[in-house]
Design an enzyme around this catalytic site. Sequence first.
Site, mmCIF file in Angstrom:
data_model
loop_
_atom_site.group_PDB
_atom_site.id
_atom_site.type_symbol
_atom_site.label_atom_id
_atom_site.label_comp_id
_atom_site.label_asym_id
_atom_site.label_seq_id
_atom_site.Cartn_x
_atom_site.Cartn_y
_atom_site.Cartn_z
ATOM 1 N N LYS A 1 -7.486 -2.528 4.172
ATOM 2 C CA LYS A 1 -6.309 -2.937 4.963
ATOM 3 C C LYS A 1 -6.418 -4.386 5.459
ATOM 4 O O LYS A 1 -5.413 -5.041 5.640
ATOM 5 C CB LYS A 1 -6.087 -1.972 6.128
ATOM 6 C CG LYS A 1 -6.033 -0.510 5.670
ATOM 7 C CD LYS A 1 -5.124 -0.290 4.449
ATOM 8 C CE LYS A 1 -5.395 1.021 3.754
ATOM 9 N NZ LYS A 1 -4.762 1.107 2.407
ATOM 10 N N GLU B 1 -0.494 10.698 4.678
ATOM 11 C CA GLU B 1 -0.533 11.711 3.628
ATOM 12 C C GLU B 1 -1.131 13.033 4.126
ATOM 13 O O GLU B 1 -2.163 13.054 4.790
ATOM 14 C CB GLU B 1 -1.335 11.205 2.403
ATOM 15 C CG GLU B 1 -2.687 10.614 2.696
ATOM 16 C CD GLU B 1 -2.647 9.094 2.858
ATOM 17 O OE1 GLU B 1 -1.595 8.565 3.264
ATOM 18 O OE2 GLU B 1 -3.652 8.455 2.596
ATOM 19 N N ASP C 1 1.197 0.251 1.675
ATOM 20 C CA ASP C 1 0.918 1.555 2.282
ATOM 21 C C ASP C 1 0.171 1.360 3.607
ATOM 22 O O ASP C 1 -0.463 0.329 3.829
ATOM 23 C CB ASP C 1 0.051 2.403 1.329
ATOM 24 C CG ASP C 1 -0.069 3.852 1.812
ATOM 25 O OD1 ASP C 1 -1.083 4.499 1.488
ATOM 26 O OD2 ASP C 1 0.834 4.322 2.535
ATOM 27 N N ASN C 2 0.245 2.340 4.493
ATOM 28 C CA ASN C 2 -0.595 2.416 5.700
ATOM 29 C C ASN C 2 -0.376 1.333 6.730
ATOM 30 O O ASN C 2 -1.313 0.950 7.447
ATOM 31 C CB ASN C 2 -2.082 2.402 5.314
ATOM 32 C CG ASN C 2 -2.422 3.378 4.252
ATOM 33 O OD1 ASN C 2 -2.823 3.017 3.148
ATOM 34 N ND2 ASN C 2 -2.251 4.657 4.562
ATOM 35 N N ASP D 1 -2.605 -1.050 -1.481
ATOM 36 C CA ASP D 1 -3.181 0.182 -0.940
ATOM 37 C C ASP D 1 -4.707 0.111 -0.936
ATOM 38 O O ASP D 1 -5.377 1.137 -1.024
ATOM 39 C CB ASP D 1 -2.702 1.382 -1.760
ATOM 40 C CG ASP D 1 -2.946 2.701 -1.037
ATOM 41 O OD1 ASP D 1 -2.971 3.751 -1.703
ATOM 42 O OD2 ASP D 1 -3.133 2.674 0.203
HETATM 43 C C1 LIG Z 1 -10.799 -6.122 -1.495
HETATM 44 N N1 LIG Z 1 -10.475 -6.046 -2.874
HETATM 45 C C2 LIG Z 1 -10.466 -4.911 -3.587
HETATM 46 N N2 LIG Z 1 -10.364 -4.997 -4.928
HETATM 47 C C3 LIG Z 1 -10.361 -3.874 -5.676
HETATM 48 N N3 LIG Z 1 -10.432 -2.621 -5.177
HETATM 49 C C4 LIG Z 1 -10.531 -2.507 -3.843
HETATM 50 C C5 LIG Z 1 -10.546 -3.627 -2.992
HETATM 51 N N4 LIG Z 1 -10.625 -3.181 -1.698
HETATM 52 C C6 LIG Z 1 -10.684 -1.834 -1.761
HETATM 53 N N5 LIG Z 1 -10.619 -1.421 -3.054
HETATM 54 C C7 LIG Z 1 -10.576 -0.040 -3.520
HETATM 55 O O1 LIG Z 1 -9.334 0.482 -3.041
HETATM 56 C C8 LIG Z 1 -9.551 1.749 -2.399
HETATM 57 C C9 LIG Z 1 -9.534 1.563 -0.934
HETATM 58 C C10 LIG Z 1 -8.526 1.997 -0.212
HETATM 59 C C11 LIG Z 1 -8.541 1.817 1.273
HETATM 60 N N6 LIG Z 1 -7.602 2.776 1.821
HETATM 61 C C12 LIG Z 1 -7.814 3.268 3.024
HETATM 62 O O2 LIG Z 1 -8.765 2.915 3.720
HETATM 63 C C13 LIG Z 1 -6.889 4.325 3.502
HETATM 64 C C14 LIG Z 1 -7.286 5.077 4.614
HETATM 65 C C15 LIG Z 1 -6.477 6.104 5.108
HETATM 66 C C16 LIG Z 1 -6.909 6.860 6.280
HETATM 67 C C17 LIG Z 1 -6.004 7.152 7.294
HETATM 68 C C18 LIG Z 1 -6.430 7.882 8.423
HETATM 69 C C19 LIG Z 1 -7.739 8.312 8.511
HETATM 70 F F1 LIG Z 1 -8.152 9.034 9.575
HETATM 71 C C20 LIG Z 1 -8.648 8.029 7.488
HETATM 72 C C21 LIG Z 1 -8.232 7.301 6.382
HETATM 73 C C22 LIG Z 1 -5.254 6.406 4.468
HETATM 74 C C23 LIG Z 1 -4.873 5.651 3.352
HETATM 75 O O3 LIG Z 1 -3.702 5.915 2.685
HETATM 76 C C24 LIG Z 1 -5.671 4.607 2.859
HETATM 77 O O4 LIG Z 1 -5.217 3.892 1.769
HETATM 78 C C25 LIG Z 1 -10.914 2.202 -2.873
HETATM 79 O O5 LIG Z 1 -10.803 2.834 -4.117
HETATM 80 C C26 LIG Z 1 -11.663 0.873 -2.970
HETATM 81 O O6 LIG Z 1 -12.771 0.939 -3.845
HETATM 82 MG MG LIG Z 2 -3.156 4.307 1.405
#
Ligand SMILES: CNc1ncnc2c1ncn2[C@@H]1O[C@H](/C=C/CNC(=O)c2cc(-c3ccc(F)cc3)cc(O)c2O)[C@@H](O)[C@H]1O
Ligand SMILES: [Mg+2]
Length: 214
Positions: A144, A199, A169-170, A141
């Site tokens: 992406k 969600e 997810d997603n 999650d």
């Molecule tokens: C790349 N390695 C990584 N290692 C550790 N943590 C990481 C990480 N990448 C990202 N993260 C963290 O995960 C989280 C990122 C999640 C990215 N999720 C999304 O972009 C997302 C985005 C949407 C979304 C859907 C529609 C919309 F209009 C706007 C947003 C819905 C979701 O359920 C999502 O999960 C943050 O907390 C970030 O700091």
């Molecule tokens: Mg998500």
Amino acid sequence: TQTTRPQRMLAAVQKNATRGDPRSVVKAIDQFCRQKEWAMNVGDEKGCILDSVVTEVNPATVLELGTYCGYSTVRIASLLPSNAKLITLEFNPDYAAIARQVIAWAGLEDKVQLVEGASGDWIPKMKEKFGIETFDLVFLDHWKDRYLPDTKLMEECGLLRKGSILLADNVICPGTPDYLEYIRNSPRYKSQYFKSHLEYTKVEDGLEKSVFLG
Ligand SMILES: CNc1ncnc2c1ncn2[C@@H]1O[C@H](/C=C/CNC(=O)c2cc(-c3ccc(F)cc3)cc(O)c2O)[C@@H](O)[C@H]1O
Ligand SMILES: [Mg+2]
């Protein structure tokens, strides 16, 4: 000074949820996101699918990629057997700090190891740092465009065994096209799509559940 959305979400948990009651923490976050401010938690509808997969797998070892505020961490950890271990990776220190407090409010800190760092750095260290042989369940999650490279990395690091489950997810919104293409066409996985909604909205989204065949 202005608070952040995660800080306001935590305040809603501390105001409306009962300490030590994971279900009330999940409910407080869902109410906050429905009534006050949308946030990118897996949410209640997809969360029920997540719950059913966790219950079915009954995992001893779980890896979550992308903790954010800890909503899915709490959902998963609340369903784990006592000896089980959930490791969740989060590289944003502000989100990690909020997630720790959400997990603590739910009383689940003993079941959860929140590691502050990037998946690409920590996946190769899982065996030496945490004594993990393989993961029974992985919940993807995070960013992406990192689902596919991190899945390949988990394969290379020998962290998946015959029967390990990946739940992503997603896969529709925002979408993970390269991951879906790979996982649905690879002879090493058997995949199943669980249609749902983004969600707190009526937009289509879903979870992809994949079994590693070894
Ligand atoms: C790349 N390695 C990584 N290692 C550790 N943590 C990481 C990480 N990448 C990202 N993260 C963290 O995960 C989280 C990122 C999640 C990215 N999720 C999304 O972009 C997302 C985005 C949407 C979304 C859907 C529609 C919309 F209009 C706007 C947003 C819905 C979701 O359920 C999502 O999960 C943050 O907390 C970030 O700091
Ligand atoms: Mg998500």
